[in-house]
Write an enzyme that holds these catalytic residues in place. Structure first.
Site, short mmCIF file in Angstrom:
data_model
loop_
_atom_site.label_atom_id
_atom_site.label_comp_id
_atom_site.label_asym_id
_atom_site.label_seq_id
_atom_site.Cartn_x
_atom_site.Cartn_y
_atom_site.Cartn_z
N GLU A 178 15.21 -3.39 -49.22
CA GLU A 178 16.29 -3.84 -48.33
C GLU A 178 15.74 -4.60 -47.12
O GLU A 178 16.11 -4.34 -45.98
CB GLU A 178 17.14 -2.65 -47.87
CG GLU A 178 17.85 -1.97 -49.03
CD GLU A 178 18.85 -0.90 -48.60
OE1 GLU A 178 18.61 -0.24 -47.59
OE2 GLU A 178 19.86 -0.73 -49.31
N ASP B 256 22.26 5.19 -55.58
CA ASP B 256 22.20 5.49 -54.15
C ASP B 256 23.14 6.61 -53.73
O ASP B 256 24.22 6.33 -53.21
CB ASP B 256 22.52 4.21 -53.36
CG ASP B 256 22.23 4.38 -51.88
OD1 ASP B 256 21.56 5.35 -51.53
OD2 ASP B 256 22.67 3.53 -51.09
N GLU C 203 27.08 10.12 -46.74
CA GLU C 203 27.30 8.68 -46.63
C GLU C 203 28.41 8.19 -47.57
O GLU C 203 29.22 7.37 -47.20
CB GLU C 203 25.99 7.94 -46.92
CG GLU C 203 26.16 6.44 -46.95
CD GLU C 203 24.86 5.70 -47.27
OE1 GLU C 203 23.79 6.33 -47.31
OE2 GLU C 203 24.94 4.47 -47.46
C1 BDP Z 1 21.39 3.49 -48.27
C2 BDP Z 1 21.95 3.40 -46.90
C3 BDP Z 1 21.07 2.67 -45.92
C4 BDP Z 1 19.66 3.23 -46.03
C5 BDP Z 1 19.17 3.12 -47.44
C6 BDP Z 1 17.82 3.79 -47.65
O1 BDP Z 1 23.20 2.75 -46.98
O2 BDP Z 1 21.61 2.85 -44.64
O3 BDP Z 1 18.81 2.55 -45.17
O4 BDP Z 1 20.05 3.78 -48.30
O5 BDP Z 1 17.83 4.88 -48.20
O6 BDP Z 1 22.01 4.58 -48.86
O7 BDP Z 1 16.81 3.25 -47.30
#
Ligand code: BDP
Length: 710
Positions: A302, A375, A403
């Site tokens: 990301e 996720d 989340e």
């Molecule tokens: C996702 C979240 C994000 C996190 C990412 C992670 O939306 O905020 O930074 O995972 O785990 O679930 O790195």
């Protein structure tokens, strides 16, 4: 005054607030009531044979715990006598006589024994280290409050399954918390190191009482600033409060730190200046915090920097840090949460990127893998990396913060989700190779660990929703022992936190046990996933289209609804993600007729009229699940209302209010998803499913107020 003295004074004078004022701040120490069946177990005296800061803490926790439970004064005695409780470290003559050497050795560093020594008519709590005795004390105090103790057969031997039982805080240095729904961060960076919030002690005690022994203080999307000298002094101050409770501190680090903080030309892990920079930084950290745990790294994920920016692999990046940490016994927790916009199926990517690196990581690297391949969805099959990477320590990462599960507005007990995952059979080594078994590697020499993304904030009740505390609690209990029964853990938590009334305990536990399935039903049943709005992950937006957004951040990428049907074809006729699982799972998932109903649309795209084994069409089944979710929440509201007399006023009211919101939002989810999918299926809602109360066009226009939910 030394920090440890401060801790003792604080623990002794935790204000006892009137029951009617419970607001959740006392966590699972709120009830502080002995189970009726155990009232006869009041000890005459306590003997404490051993010394050290943590041993002294164990002593004080035992005595103040017993005094609270038995409502009397308990004194120490030097002479060991019948009717006493003895806490003792190994190598005291007393333990040597009572417990065999082999048994003591089997406990390792953190295991403990709680045993009634019939010949001396006393109870012994012992272990090889100070912290193991502290764990024994918390365990015994918990037992007194939650289960009938049969003195004559009391012989408990507990050894933790995972060595590193760690919370991951996604807390930023500006006090905000990524995906946090319980207020601001508990770490008061501006006040540290001079002011130590009392919450740090309560936090440490809460964690130690459930066996958590590590905490990563900052967000995986890490600010490089955490490694600045002034921040390390703040980290040192927190570490000194947590240390007596057996909790190690870890930090998330940004892989580009050498370049960002000190202007190095590169962060290439093969560059000798970069390596030297990390060496010096690690030395600086260990001088301040000799028991520092190590680093957590989100790299090439990301948008975060990582070794692949320099043509190196994840293993080369992780090993560079691991080699530097090894002399200090530090570890690297290297995350496998990777996916890029161009891959054909996000669910396959972590496996594709990490499998070729199996056996290439140093012994002190744990590859941290989220429970599912996407996720933290309400339900996912387990990540196929578990079991497959046989030559690497894999550290399961669970999310405690909700989340994708209604933030802190929805009551969802995650014990059942954790258990479903930990008990999933990977078949990697024949039947019975569960995720828990392959990741805890009890019998191997490799380090094992498990991580939970914390749901803790500065709200009075810590987690936003009173019931969200139970998720912190159950994470700790399962990290210690994944084979514990999660209904039993729920009951423990209820008795410690809400009420000891037997009927209420049973009713609340049954509600908790159904709560995760309810949320799956009204959000993403039958294997659907990621139907949430792309920028907030809260409410339903299966229709969501954002110009120029990454396809794999949008719901339609996952549900693929069209006039023919719905679901993601990950079978061998589709992306072939099923191939990443061992047989017989591969075949089971690959074939739509044998694929478990709960994963059907995860692995298959099926027609709306596809006939299921129960005779329902896929469309009907989908509708029934959404309706069931709503009905389940309605039943939770009834149960909770009926228990008003058993629950402290504030807790009762606050949960009641949240359940009202949950019911409203379960309907919102049902209507949004069914009306949207109906625009493809073109079929009526079957009998038994309520008429929608919303209109699709209205729902689509609704602007979700994220601020309001934080
Ligand atoms: C996702 C979240 C994000 C996190 C990412 C992670 O939306 O905020 O930074 O995972 O785990 O679930 O790195």
């Amino acid at each position: 005054m030394k920090i440890t003295s401060l801790i003792f004074i604080y623990l002794l004078f935790i204000p006892l607030i009137a029951e009617s004022q419970y607001d959740g701040r006392e966590l699972w120490f709120a009830q502080n009531k002995i189970l009726k069946a155990n009232v006869h177990l009041k000890p005459n005296f306590v003997n404490a044979i051993g010394e050290g800061t943590t041993f002294d803490l164990a002593k004080k926790e035992l005595v103040s715990g017993l005094e609270g439970l038995f409502d009397c004064t308990i004194n120490y005695q030097n002479e060991v006598q019948p009717g006493n409780i003895v806490i003792a470290l190994k190598n005291s003559g007393f333990v040597d006589a009572a417990i065999s050497n082999t048994e003591m050795t089997s406990l390792g560093e953190e295991g403990f024994i709680i045993k009634y020594i019939a010949s001396k008519k006393l109870i012994l709590l012992t272990g090889n280290t100070e912290v193991s005795v502290l764990y024994a004390v918390y365990h015994y105090l918990r037992l007194l409050q939650t289960s009938k103790i049969n003195l004559s057969s009391l012989n408990i031997i507990e050894v933790p399954s995972y060595q590193k039982r760690v919370l991951n805080h996604w807390d930023n240095l500006d006090g905000s918390v990524e995906r946090g729904y319980a207020g601001r961060s508990i770490w008061k960076w501006d006040d540290l190191p001079n002011v130590l919030s009392k919450r740090y002690i309560s936090y440490a005690k809460a964690n130690a009482s459930i066996g958590i022994n590590g905490t990563v203080l900052n967000n995986v999307n890490a600010s490089p600033d955490i490694l600045l000298p002034e921040y390390l002094l703040k980290v040192k101050a927190i570490a000194s409060v947590l240390r007596p409770f057996g909790i190690q501190v870890y930090l998330s680090v940004n892989f580009s730190s050498p370049a960002i903080l000190d202007g190095l030309a590169t962060a290439n892990p093969k560059d000798k200046h970069v390596v030297l920079w990390w060496k010096n930084k690690v030395e600086e950290i260990y001088q301040l915090i000799p028991d520092f745990g190590g680093f957590l790294v989100k790299a090439n994920s990301e948008g975060q920097p990582g070794p692949m920016d320099f043509g190196c692999t994840h293993a080369e990046g992780a090993n560079m840090l691991a080699d530097i940490l090894a002399p200090y016994e530090g570890v690297v927790m290297w995350r496998a949460f990777v996916y890029n916009a161009n891959g054909n199926d996000r669910a396959k990517q972590a496996y594709e990127e990490f499998m070729p690196l199996d056996n290439k990581f140093r012994k002190n690297v744990l590859v941290q893998v989220k429970n599912g391949p996407i996720d933290f969805q309400p339900r996912e099959p387990f990540s196929p990396l578990f079991g497959a990477m046989k030559g690497t320590s894999l550290m399961p990462e669970l999310q405690i913060t909700q989340e994708y599960l209604g933030f802190s507005s929805h009551l969802v007990y995650l014990g059942t989700l954790y258990k479903e995952f930990l008990w999933s059979d990977t078949y990697s080594n024949g039947r019975g190779s569960t995720v828990a078994q392959v990741s805890s590697n009890k019998n191997s020499k490799r380090i094992s660990g498990i991580a939970g993304v914390a749901n803790i904030g500065s709200d009075n009740n810590w987690c936003g929703h009173h019931f969200a505390q139970s998720n912190w609690y159950v994470f700790g209990r399962l990290a210690w022992n994944p084979s514990l029964n999660v209904r039993h853990i729920a009951k423990e938590w209820i008795r410690l936190t809400l009420t000891q009334d037997e009927h209420a305990v049973k009713e609340i536990a049954s509600m908790m046990m159904k709560s995760r399935e309810a949320v799956v039903n009204y959000m993403t049943p039958l294997g659907l996933h990621h139907l949430m709005g792309w920028d907030h992950h809260y409410g339903p937006e299966p229709w969501c289209v954002i110009p120029n957004a990454r396809a794999d951040w949008l719901p339609s990428y996952y549900h693929k609804a069209d006039s023919l049907g719905i679901g993601f074809n990950r079978s061998s006729s589709g992306t072939n993600a099923t191939e990443q699982y061992a047989e017989p799972l591969r075949e089971l998932f690959d074939n739509e007729a044998s694929c478990p109903l709960e994963y059907l649309l995860w692995f298959h795209h099926l027609s709306w009229n596809y006939e299921l084994k129960n005779g329902n069409s896929l469309w009907e089944e989908l509708c029934y699940h959404y309706q069931d979710g709503v009905n389940q929440v309605r039943s939770f509201r009834k149960i909770w209302k009926s228990l008003e007399a058993n629950i402290a006023t504030q807790q009762f009211i606050e949960v009641n209010e949240k359940l009202k919101i949950q019911e409203k939002e379960a309907i919102w989810w049902r209507d949004a998803c069914l009306l949207y999918f109906q625009s493809f299926s073109k079929q009526a809602l079957p009998y038994g499913v309520d008429n929608p109360i919303y209109k699709l066009e209205e729902l689509k226009k609704q602007k979700f107020d994220l601020q309001h939910h934080n």
